[in-house]
Design an enzyme around this catalytic site. Structure first.
Site, PDB file in Angstrom:
ATOM      1  N   ARG A  35       0.818  -1.222   0.000  1.00  0.00           N
ATOM      2  CA  ARG A  35       0.000   0.000   0.000  1.00  0.00           C
ATOM      3  C   ARG A  35       0.851   1.271   0.000  1.00  0.00           C
ATOM      4  O   ARG A  35       0.452   2.289  -0.559  1.00  0.00           O
ATOM      5  CB  ARG A  35      -0.959   0.009   1.188  1.00  0.00           C
ATOM      6  CG  ARG A  35      -2.123  -0.918   0.964  1.00  0.00           C
ATOM      7  CD  ARG A  35      -3.195  -0.747   1.997  1.00  0.00           C
ATOM      8  NE  ARG A  35      -4.412  -1.391   1.532  1.00  0.00           N
ATOM      9  CZ  ARG A  35      -5.353  -1.871   2.327  1.00  0.00           C
ATOM     10  NH1 ARG A  35      -5.247  -1.743   3.625  1.00  0.00           N
ATOM     11  NH2 ARG A  35      -6.432  -2.430   1.826  1.00  0.00           N
ATOM     12  N   LYS A 201     -20.060 -16.323   2.922  1.00  0.00           N
ATOM     13  CA  LYS A 201     -21.494 -16.052   3.078  1.00  0.00           C
ATOM     14  C   LYS A 201     -22.176 -15.469   1.849  1.00  0.00           C
ATOM     15  O   LYS A 201     -21.641 -14.577   1.201  1.00  0.00           O
ATOM     16  CB  LYS A 201     -21.675 -15.055   4.224  1.00  0.00           C
ATOM     17  CG  LYS A 201     -21.264 -15.598   5.565  1.00  0.00           C
ATOM     18  CD  LYS A 201     -22.016 -14.866   6.625  1.00  0.00           C
ATOM     19  CE  LYS A 201     -21.172 -14.450   7.790  1.00  0.00           C
ATOM     20  NZ  LYS A 201     -21.394 -13.073   8.171  1.00  0.00           N
ATOM     21  N   GLY A 374     -13.244  -4.166   0.606  1.00  0.00           N
ATOM     22  CA  GLY A 374     -14.637  -3.713   0.734  1.00  0.00           C
ATOM     23  C   GLY A 374     -15.003  -2.605  -0.241  1.00  0.00           C
ATOM     24  O   GLY A 374     -16.128  -2.556  -0.744  1.00  0.00           O
TER      25      GLY A 374
END
Ligand code: ADP
Ligand code: MG
Length: 394
Positions: A35, A201, A374
């Protein structure tokens, strides 16, 4: 089109660059500096153009006074100094006289890093709840605001939305590049277009499924989420992970898109999710009551390969097995091999999926591995991204 750092005359200006320096640090040493490296292009450009460069970032979650020691950005300043070959002045404050004085002393091309923006969360979550006065105060420290923190583009924080609301602003190179590459998946993607979805999920991926199902030709489903689909399709899934409250959702979209959603036909099972456990290869109608499915099987890989071989666009989010355990890594590893042997434009997004690509050393063969986690999913879900929307149009 959004403005970028290139749309401003930076000379002599105090340019605040919001970076994503949220790197893993153990005992003061940085474990993965990718990063930091990803942020260099924008910082170097600002220096080359004679800006006074003020860097900001969050790091981890700061909930107690003790967290401050663990999550100081000091090691980042030290490592950045080496990478930039220029001393980065570190101010261990997020506001106040010492910070303001250090900024007032800056010369053109100087680089200064402000302490972790989330230290402000100790006082009523001012950073994470986008406290208006905090955004205004930080904006008062600079002349131009550049958002290069793609990883938090889906968050409304004082250090992105707050500052951008109070200063002329634009995108940095990293953020601009991520958006360009992810837009190829949502805006007229080249066909055939296949999406691979996995992970634990279904509920984490419903937004992506709903937004991309009409754009893609096929969605291949693996990972833990496959079992809620298999249950909905009437199979006995033994003790595999299953979200009961999502079975009716799965049944509905299986009915609506019977030829688009492709489920596994065989599975690697075991009675426990751990190393060195005895595994079985089972057709999906053969799963025993005490077994759970932990990876896709070889016949499923053959089927998935047929849907991938001639694709022009492939997007993948969510490992198709528990790749962290050697016994269940094969599906994810082989799929990485399959997609990187096609001619398709390939994008891998999501924290764990990107980690799998790096672990198995395929990152350089993939067109784009999103740094966002995300944020890349939020972008593909088409949810509103306030920290991006606020950026000035050209
Ligand atoms: P990403 O971070 O890329 O979005 P997710 O967080 O959704 O991915 O899912 C990653 C996790 O899913 C991994 O930790 C992996 O072990 C788990 N997983 C994959 N397959 C299964 C399975 N069959 N059963 C349980 N967990 C699984
Ligand atoms: Mg994850």
């Amino acid at each position: 089109m959004k403005k970028t750092i290139k749309d401003y005359d930076l000379s002599g200006k105090k340019v605040i660059i919001r970076c994503d320096f949220n790197v893993p640090i153990e005992n003061g040493s940085i474990k993965d500096e990718s990063r930091l490296k990803a942020s260099l292009k924008t910082i170097r450009y600002a220096r080359k153009n004679n800006a006074k460069v003020i860097l900001m970032s969050h790091l981890g979650r700061v909930k107690t006074e003790e967290d401050k020691q663990k999550y100081t950005l000091k090691p980042v300043a030290e490592r950045l100094s080496v990478l930039l070959r220029k001393k980065v002045t570190f101010v261990n404050q997020t506001r106040g006289k010492e910070l303001e004085e250090a900024i007032s002393k800056m010369k053109n091309k100087d680089v200064l890093l402000i302490e972790n923006t989330r230290f402000e969360d100790l006082d009523g979550k001012k950073e994470s709840n986008n406290d208006k006065d905090l955004g205004k105060y930080w904006a008062s420290l600079g002349d131009i605001f550049i958002n290069d923190a793609f990883g938090t583009i889906h968050r409304s924080h004082a250090s992105n939305l707050g500052i951008a609301s109070n200063l002329p602003n634009g995108l940095g190179f990293l953020t601009k590049d991520e958006i360009k590459k992810l837009t190829k998946l949502t805006d007229k993607p080249k066909k055939p277009y296949t999406i691979i979805l996995g992970g634990a999920k279904v509920s984490d991926k419903i937004g992506v499924i709903s937004n991309l199902i009409n754009r893609a030709d096929y969605i291949l489903i693996g990972g833990g989420m496959a079992f809620t689909f298999l249950k909905a399709a009437g199979f006995n899934i033994g003790s595999s992970i299953c979200e009961k409250e999502k079975i009716s959702y799965c049944r509905e979209i299986l009915d609506k898109y019977p030829d688009k959603l492709i489920l596994p036909i065989d599975i690697i099972t075991a009675t426990e999710m751990k190393e060195n456990v005895k595994t079985h290869e089972r057709f999906i109608n053969e799963i025993e009551e005490d077994e759970m499915g932990l990876d896709i099987g070889p016949k499923t890989l053959e089927v998935f390969k047929q849907y991938l071989d001639d694709c022009k666009t492939i997007f993948w989010n969510g490992p198709v097995g528990c790749f962290e355990i050697q016994e269940f890594e094969n599906g994810t590893k082989k799929l990485l091999d399959i997609i990187t042997n096609t001619k398709a434009y390939t994008v891998v997004g999501g924290g764990d999926t990107a980690r799998a690509a790096v672990t198995f050393n395929y990152q350089d063969k993939i067109s784009h591995v999103s740094t966002g986690g995300g944020a890349s999913l939020a972008f593909l879900e088409g949810t509103k991204l306030p920290a991006l929307n606020i950026i000035d149009e050209k």
